[in-house]
Every structure is written in structure tokens, then in C-alpha cells.
Design a protein around this motif. Structure first.
Motif, PDB file in Angstrom:
ATOM      1  N   GLY A   8       0.669  -1.301   0.041  1.00 12.03           N
ATOM      2  CA  GLY A   8       0.059  -0.008  -0.036  1.00 12.03           C
ATOM      3  C   GLY A   8       1.088   1.218  -0.068  1.00 12.03           C
ATOM      4  N   GLU A   9       2.210   0.978  -0.224  1.00 12.70           N
ATOM      5  CA  GLU A   9       3.082   2.247  -0.202  1.00 12.70           C
ATOM      6  C   GLU A   9       2.883   3.019  -1.585  1.00 12.70           C
ATOM      7  N   LEU A  10       3.062   4.181  -1.818  1.00 10.09           N
ATOM      8  CA  LEU A  10       3.108   5.013  -2.921  1.00 10.09           C
ATOM      9  C   LEU A  10       4.336   4.756  -3.729  1.00 10.09           C
ATOM     10  N   PHE A  47      -9.717   2.778  -7.925  1.00  6.98           N
ATOM     11  CA  PHE A  47     -10.695   3.506  -6.937  1.00  6.98           C
ATOM     12  C   PHE A  47     -10.506   2.699  -5.530  1.00  6.98           C
ATOM     13  N   TYR A  48     -10.415   1.544  -5.649  1.00 12.90           N
ATOM     14  CA  TYR A  48      -9.992   0.810  -4.313  1.00 12.90           C
ATOM     15  C   TYR A  48      -9.002   1.411  -3.304  1.00 12.90           C
ATOM     16  N   PHE A  49      -7.952   1.770  -3.919  1.00 16.09           N
ATOM     17  CA  PHE A  49      -6.855   2.308  -3.314  1.00 16.09           C
ATOM     18  C   PHE A  49      -7.143   3.814  -3.313  1.00 16.09           C
ATOM     19  N   SER A  50      -7.459   4.530  -4.283  1.00 14.83           N
ATOM     20  CA  SER A  50      -7.633   5.954  -4.249  1.00 14.83           C
ATOM     21  C   SER A  50      -8.087   6.327  -5.393  1.00 14.83           C
ATOM     22  N   ARG A  91      -0.390   5.520   3.606  1.00  6.25           N
ATOM     23  CA  ARG A  91      -0.705   4.238   2.717  1.00  6.25           C
ATOM     24  C   ARG A  91      -1.999   4.194   1.989  1.00  6.25           C
ATOM     25  N   PHE A  92      -2.266   3.329   1.209  1.00  3.14           N
ATOM     26  CA  PHE A  92      -3.443   3.270   0.433  1.00  3.14           C
ATOM     27  C   PHE A  92      -4.087   1.846   0.506  1.00  3.14           C
ATOM     28  N   ASN A 127     -11.152   7.459   8.476  1.00  5.84           N
ATOM     29  CA  ASN A 127     -11.260   8.660   9.107  1.00  5.84           C
ATOM     30  C   ASN A 127     -10.406   9.564   8.390  1.00  5.84           C
ATOM     31  N   GLU A 128      -9.387   9.192   7.491  1.00  4.16           N
ATOM     32  CA  GLU A 128      -8.983  10.155   6.736  1.00  4.16           C
ATOM     33  C   GLU A 128      -8.959  10.169   5.155  1.00  4.16           C
ATOM     34  N   VAL A 129     -10.165   9.807   4.896  1.00  2.00           N
ATOM     35  CA  VAL A 129     -10.474   9.760   3.569  1.00  2.00           C
ATOM     36  C   VAL A 129     -10.480  11.189   3.131  1.00  2.00           C
ATOM     37  N   SER A 130      -9.868  11.423   2.117  1.00  2.00           N
ATOM     38  CA  SER A 130      -9.552  12.903   1.576  1.00  2.00           C
ATOM     39  C   SER A 130     -10.462  13.364   0.355  1.00  2.00           C
ATOM     40  N   THR A 131     -10.320  14.763   0.053  1.00  2.00           N
ATOM     41  CA  THR A 131     -11.096  15.016  -1.142  1.00  2.00           C
ATOM     42  C   THR A 131     -10.763  14.497  -2.302  1.00  2.00           C
ATOM     43  N   THR A 132     -11.717  14.113  -3.265  1.00  2.00           N
ATOM     44  CA  THR A 132     -11.422  13.314  -4.654  1.00  2.00           C
ATOM     45  C   THR A 132     -11.901  14.099  -5.481  1.00  2.00           C
TER      46      THR A 132
END
Ligand code: C2E
Ligand code: MG
Ligand code: MG
Ligand code: MG
Length: 300
Positions: free
Chosen positions: A59-61, A268-271, A288-289, A294-299
Motif C-alpha cells: 500500500g506504499e506509494l 478506486f479501491y486504493f484511491s 498508505r493506501f 477517518n482520513e478519506v480525503s477530497t477526491t
């Protein structure tokens, strides 16, 4: 009675025709509007890039793919799947493609020099359109962007498609080797949907195959898709190419893919694609993705 039926069929046929014609007219008008608006989009600053995370099995970038967005004040948001083909047909892709490259490299340079990239990070991907790639001065154009942004080109990944490789293979190879010499990597986008000759692929300086999302979509239901993915993965191994799956939407798909040897993912599963601020924030916080709830960000 037969006559009546015939009459009715003709009637509906006719009105069907009228309907069809007005649909066509409306389509043409819409397209013309879009073409006009696209002319101004660049000058008026209506385009921007978003960045979709690419991750490894932990899950690392490992990278981002830059994807262009157009928010037209008159027409609203328009998908690149809609306006890129129009840009290709009208020649607008030349300035548009240049802008995308410049913007992506500026961003990459900022991440490299100011923000700092994690050790897992390999590259920022930029989509190259057929027209761009076929230009005689393509290599010079890329070099110009690299030089003027000061980006480290070893972290630049150009996405091309199979179709671009079939014509004039010598010229194609020459361009790719010249750019590889500058450190640039090449990925084949939408792999499996085109007509590339495996023999040609072997002789080009490629780094990665991106398995098209249509295969991933079907992986769980269609044994053929599963087999095709399996074949692409083992072929990539033989050719010493990396392989990434695009359009991964579920953990289930990730698991199947990693069980058959694909350990790079985008989807989309990851981001979803992130705006540049959110992408930068993810780098700073070494996210990590997939992100936790609780940390879902603006998409976007
Ligand atoms: P692509 O290069 O194959 O990009 C992947 C597309 O799949 C993106 O659509 C992305 O948002 C979408 N996607 C990613 N993960 C998932 C998923 O899990 N499920 C689903 N259903 N879709 C997913 P987008 O951004 O709308 O771009 C569409 C196409 O437009 C791109 O396909 C690419 O061919 C073209 N495009 C986008 N940006 C650029 C650009 O800057 N330059 C050029 N030349 N073409 C671009
Ligand atoms: Mg792409
Ligand atoms: Mg693709
Ligand atoms: Mg595509």
C-alpha cells in the motif's frame, strides 16, 4: 389491418428518422460548442491536473498518474475521455499536451526538491497522445520541458499506447531510446486492447505494461479475462517488464492479482485521483493506501 400496421410502422419509422436527425444535430452543435470552448480553455486557465496514486503490495506509494481535468464555466466539468479525442482531431492536443507535460514536470520537480518523495516512489506518469508522440520534434519537446523545469527525468514515466508503436517502428524506437537515454521510462497504457506485435515490444526500451481495466473489471466472472491477465503477467516477466493493474476497485481484485504475480496497483479501491494539495499532503504524511476511513480525503 395489415395496411394500418404498415402505415404505423412507416409513421414511427419516419418520426424515428426525425428524432435521429435532431439528435445528430444536437450532437454536432454540442461538439462545436465544446471545440470552441476548448480553444479558450488553456488561456483561461480552465485545465488542471489530478494525481491518482499507484501503490505496491504494502500500500506504499510508488507513483502517481497525472490526469487532466477541464472545468468549463459554460459547459461544466468535461471528461478527458470526451475532450482529448476532440483535441486530437482539431490539433489542439499540441498546446494541451505541452501544457500537461509542463505542469506535471513542475509538480514533480516541486515534490522532488521541496516536499521530498518517499523511498518507495518511482515515477510520475504522464499520458502522451498519439499526435504528440508522432511529432518529429517530440524528443526535443520533452527535453525542453525537462530542462526548463529542472526535473529529475528518472522519475518521469510516459504512458503511450500500443497503437502508437505499430507505424514506423524505426522512428518510434529512435525517439524512445533518445528519451530513455535521459532517464525517462515508458509504460504501455491500456495493454491488451491494442494490436502491438510482441516482437516489436521486445525491441523497445519499455519499463512497464499497464493491464487495461476492462480485464480487471471482468476478472472475477470471466475466466477468459483471468487467463488474459495471467498471460500478460507471465509475458511481462519473460520480457523483464514491470506490470501494473489499472482500475482495481476491490480488495478481492487486488488479492486475485497478487496471487498471480501482479504487485502494482492503481484504482478506486486504493484511491481516486487527488488534487495536487491532497496528493502533496499524502506525500508529507507518508500515507498508505487505501486510506483509513477517518482520513478519506477530497477526491476528484
Ligand atoms: P487512462 O490513461 O487509461 O487513465 C485511467 C482512467 O481510468 C482515468 O480516467 C481514471 O480516473 C480512471 N480510473 C482509475 N481507477 C479507476 C477505477 O478503479 N475504476 C474506474 N472505473 N476507473 C478508474 P480519466 O481521468 O477520466 O481519463 C480517461 C482517459 O483520458 C485516460 O485513460 C487517458 O487516455 C485520457 N487522459 C487523461 N488525462 C490525459 C492527459 O493528460 N493527456 C492525454 N493525452 N490523455 C489523457
Ligand atoms: Mg494512462
Ligand atoms: Mg489506461
Ligand atoms: Mg485509456
Amino acid at each position: 389491418q395489415a395496411d394500418t400496421a404498415m402505415y404505423k410502422a412507416k409513421e414511427s419509422g419516419r418520426s424515428g428518422f426525425h428524432f435521429y436527425r435532431s439528435e445528430m444535430q444536437q450532437f454536432a452543435t454540442e461538439r462545436l460548442k465544446m471545440e470552441k470552448a476548448l480553444h479558450h480553455a488553456l488561456e483561461r486557465d480552465e485545465l488542471y491536473l489530478v494525481y491518482q496514486p499507484q501503490v505496491n503490495g504494502q500500500g506504499e506509494l510508488i507513483g502517481f498518474e497525472s490526469l487532466v481535468r477541464w472545468l468549463s464555466p459554460e459547459l461544466g466539468p468535461i471528461s478527458p475521455a470526451e475532450f482529448i479525442p476532440i483535441a486530437e482531431e482539431t490539433g489542439l492536443i499540441a498546446p494541451l499536451g505541452e501544457w500537461v507535460l509542463m505542469e506535471a514536470c513542475r509538480q514533480l520537480r516541486t515534490w522532488q526538491q521541496v516536499v521530498g518523495l518517499p523511498a518507495s516512489f518511482k515515477s510520475l506518469a504522464v499520458n502522451i497522445s498519439p499526435f504528440q508522440f508522432s511529432r518529429e520534434d517530440f524528443v526535443e519537446q520533452i527535453q525542453y520541458v525537462i530542462d526548463s523545469t529542472g526535473v529529475d527525468a528518472a522519475q518521469l514515466d510516459l504512458e503511450i499506447t500500443e497503437g502508437m508503436l505499430v507505424e514506423n517502428i524505426k522512428a518510434v524506437a529512435a525517439k524512445m531510446y533518445a528519451l530513455q537515454h535521459r532517464g525517462i521510462r515508458f509504460s504501455i497504457d491500456d495493454f491488451g486492447t491494442g494490436y502491438s506485435s510482441l516482437r516489436y515490444l521486445q525491441h523497445l526500451p519499455l519499463d512497464q505494461l499497464k493491464i487495461d481495466q476492462s480485464f480487471i473489471r471482468d476478472i472475477t466472472e470471466d475466466p477468459n479475462s483471468y487467463e488474459i491477465i495471467n498471460t500478460i503477467i507471465s509475458m511481462a516477466k519473460h520480457m523483464k517488464l514491470s506490470v501494473i493493474a489499472e482500475g482495481v476497485e476491490t480488495n478481492f481484485e487486488e488479492n486475485i492479482l497478487s496471487s498471480i504475480g501482479c504487485h502494482r496497483f492503481q484504482g478506486f479501491y486504493f484511491s481516486k485521483p487527488l488534487d495536487k494539495h491532497t496528493a502533496t499532503q499524502c506525500l508529507i504524511e507518508k500515507k498508505r493506501f487505501p486510506l483509513q476511513l477517518n482520513e478519506v480525503s477530497t477526491t476528484s
